[in-house]
Each structure stands twice: as structure tokens, then as C-alpha cells.
Enzyme design. Structure first.
Site, PDB file in Angstrom:
ATOM      1  N   GLY A  35     -73.361 -75.255 -97.792  1.00  0.00           N
ATOM      2  CA  GLY A  35     -74.214 -75.531 -96.646  1.00  0.00           C
ATOM      3  C   GLY A  35     -73.475 -76.193 -95.512  1.00  0.00           C
ATOM      4  O   GLY A  35     -74.050 -76.963 -94.764  1.00  0.00           O
ATOM      5  N   CYS A  36     -72.192 -75.884 -95.374  1.00  0.00           N
ATOM      6  CA  CYS A  36     -71.382 -76.543 -94.355  1.00  0.00           C
ATOM      7  C   CYS A  36     -72.013 -76.346 -92.989  1.00  0.00           C
ATOM      8  O   CYS A  36     -72.416 -75.250 -92.640  1.00  0.00           O
ATOM      9  CB  CYS A  36     -69.977 -75.968 -94.375  1.00  0.00           C
ATOM     10  N   GLY A  37     -72.099 -77.406 -92.230  1.00  0.00           N
ATOM     11  CA  GLY A  37     -72.710 -77.315 -90.913  1.00  0.00           C
ATOM     12  C   GLY A  37     -71.684 -77.266 -89.822  1.00  0.00           C
ATOM     13  O   GLY A  37     -71.267 -76.207 -89.381  1.00  0.00           O
TER      14      GLY A  37
END
Length: 277
Positions: free
Chosen positions: A115-117
Site C-alpha cells: 500500500g505504498c503511498g
């Protein structure tokens, strides 16, 4: 949920585990959330690699492209297909020349954790980017609708109930009924999938709100505002940067929405409480 009694669910895999419960040891089959590298490729150029649950990937790709400002509108996407390779999955998007030119000017490489932003963002301006002011000023909803939405979302989170390892994002009508729901191991991914689904269905974002099972980071606020949602409600609290972003966008930001409680952090005027008409 008993893994032996339940058919295989998309986005999950099974593993033999040792369980200790009520002072009893047992070997059982358990459900685990699937997590694979998903590469997003625009006009033949790899742009981002995210760890994601391999479901609703066309929604994911479209929502990501819109919420990150790569596409101005849905019809900038001409084609989308997914290929399987030994390392994971590649989603290939064909986009308009205008969108591709802008993408090349503002390249980001998101070699991602789950879920890297904003990992890999090249400049502060890309993190604190401006988003359009949300519309939906006429939207008024009862605080109870948010509680109803949270409960309904939890009940409909099939992956979350099976694995205990996924986030959910839902689009809800003003009365709190869940209209669309997407899940993923990453909170940003779940929201991107939801945004893509909203666009595909043709949702009028001014008429309802988004709820998420995570905290409200600044990027979650930016993505929801880009989608046009006038209200974002999160199970956990927002950051101060997220609050500031919501204030600038004119978005109602709600956090700590649990079992009848909530905190309104920005633009509370859209909320009605029991004694209000």
C-alpha cells in the site's frame, strides 16, 4: 470462518497453520490475503510497482491514474489489460498523449511496500499537491449514517472477514447504505480501487461519502478529494497534514468513527446530529 468449509475466495490463498485456541492445539487450513507485485505501465513505460491484492485491477489502475493526477478524466484511458509474469502482474494502460506527456514531466517511481503511498516522490510539491475543491455543498447527512456505513462495510468485507488482513474502502449513499466496496492489503490501493469503480459505474460523487477502515493520511484525503467526495470518514484519526488538506479542499473529514462515536476534524457543517433538523 472455517477454511475447510468455505470455497476459495478471490484474493486469498490457503496455508496449513498451527492454531492455539482455548488451550487446545490444532493444525488447520487458514485463509491468507494474497499479495503480489503489480506493475502499472503507461504507454509501454513502467511507472509504479505496488504490492497489492490481485483483484479488481482495472479499477485499481484507473483509480490510481485519476487520483494521482496522471489522467484528467476517464476517457484519457484508451485501453487496459493485465499480463501475468513470473514476478507478478503487469497492468498495461494506453493513455492519451496529453496524459503521457504530463506523466513524463512528473515521473514517480513507487517501488512499493504494501500500500505504498508517497514513497519515491521526487519533490515536496508532489506530496503537497493541490486538489480541486470538492462540490456537494448541499449534502447534509446524519452522523448515524456514518455509523451505519461502517457497520455495513465491515459486514460486506469478505476478504477482511476471511483473512483479517485487508483494508476496505466504500462509497455510500447519504443514508449510509454501502453502494460500492473494494478491498486490498494496502489502504491506498483499496481507495484507488474504489475510485476506479465509482468512475466506471458513473457515480455522482456529490451525493454521498467515502468510508475507509484505516487512518486518514494526507494522501487518502487527496485521493478522496480528487474523486469529488464531499466527506471522508475513517476508522482511525487523521494526521494534522490531512486535516489541513481537507480544510483547503472544502471536504468534511471525520475520524475515529466507531460504534456511534466520531470526531469531525474539518468542515463539520455537512453533519446533522439527533436534535437537528
Amino acid at each position: 470462518m472455517n477454511a475447510n468449509d468455505t470455497p476459495l475466495l478471490a484474493g486469498t490463498r490457503q496455508a496449513q497453520v498451527l492454531r492455539w485456541r482455548d488451550a487446545q492445539r490444532s493444525e488447520v487450513l487458514d485463509w491468507l490475503a494474497d499479495e503480489v507485485p503489480v506493475a502499472l505501465e503507461f504507454n509501454g513505460i513502467s511507472h509504479a510497482v505496488m504490492l497489492a491484492t490481485p483483484t479488481d485491477l482495472e479499477d485499481f489502475a484507473l483509480g490510481f491514474a485519476l487520483s494521482e493526477g496522471i489522467l484528467d478524466r476517464p476517457d484519457d484511458l484508451f485501453d487496459c489489460e493485465t499480463d501475468v509474469c513470473a514476478e507478478g502482474l503487469t497492468v498495461r494502460l494506453e493513455v492519451s498523449s496529453r496524459s503521457f506527456a504530463r506523466l513524463k514531466d512528473h515521473r514517480r517511481t513507487l517501488a512499493g511496500r504494501t500500500g505504498c503511498g508517497i514513497c519515491g516522490t521526487e519533490s515536496l510539491a508532489q506530496v503537497l499537491r493541490d486538489v480541486p475543491a470538492v462540490q456537494g455543498a448541499a449534502l447534509r447527512l446524519h452522523a448515524a449514517a456514518i455509523d451505519h456505513a461502517m457497520e455495513s462495510m465491515r459486514a460486506r468485507q469478505l476478504l477482511g472477514r476471511a483473512t483479517g488482513a485487508t483494508h476496505g474502502a466504500a462509497w455510500c449513499a447519504a443514508n449510509g447504505d454501502v453502494i460500492l466496496l473494494r478491498e486490498d492489503v494496502g489502504r491506498h490501493n483499496a481507495l484507488d480501487k474504489l475510485i476506479g469503480a465509482m468512475v466506471r459505474v458513473g457515480v455522482d460523487a456529490r451525493t454521498g461519502f467515502i468510508v475507509v477502515t484505516s487512518r486518514a493520511s494526507v494522501e487518502m484525503v487527496q485521493k478522496a478529494a480528487t474523486a469529488g467526495a464531499p466527506l471522508l470518514a475513517a476508522v482511525s484519526a487523521p494526521t494534522f497534514l490531512a486535516l489541513e488538506a481537507a480544510q483547503r479542499a472544502g471536504m468534511t473529514l471525520v475520524g475515529l468513527a466507531r460504534q456511534g462515536d466520531l470526531v469531525a476534524y474539518a468542515h463539520p457543517q455537512r453533519l446533522l446530529f439527533d436534535r437537528e433538523n
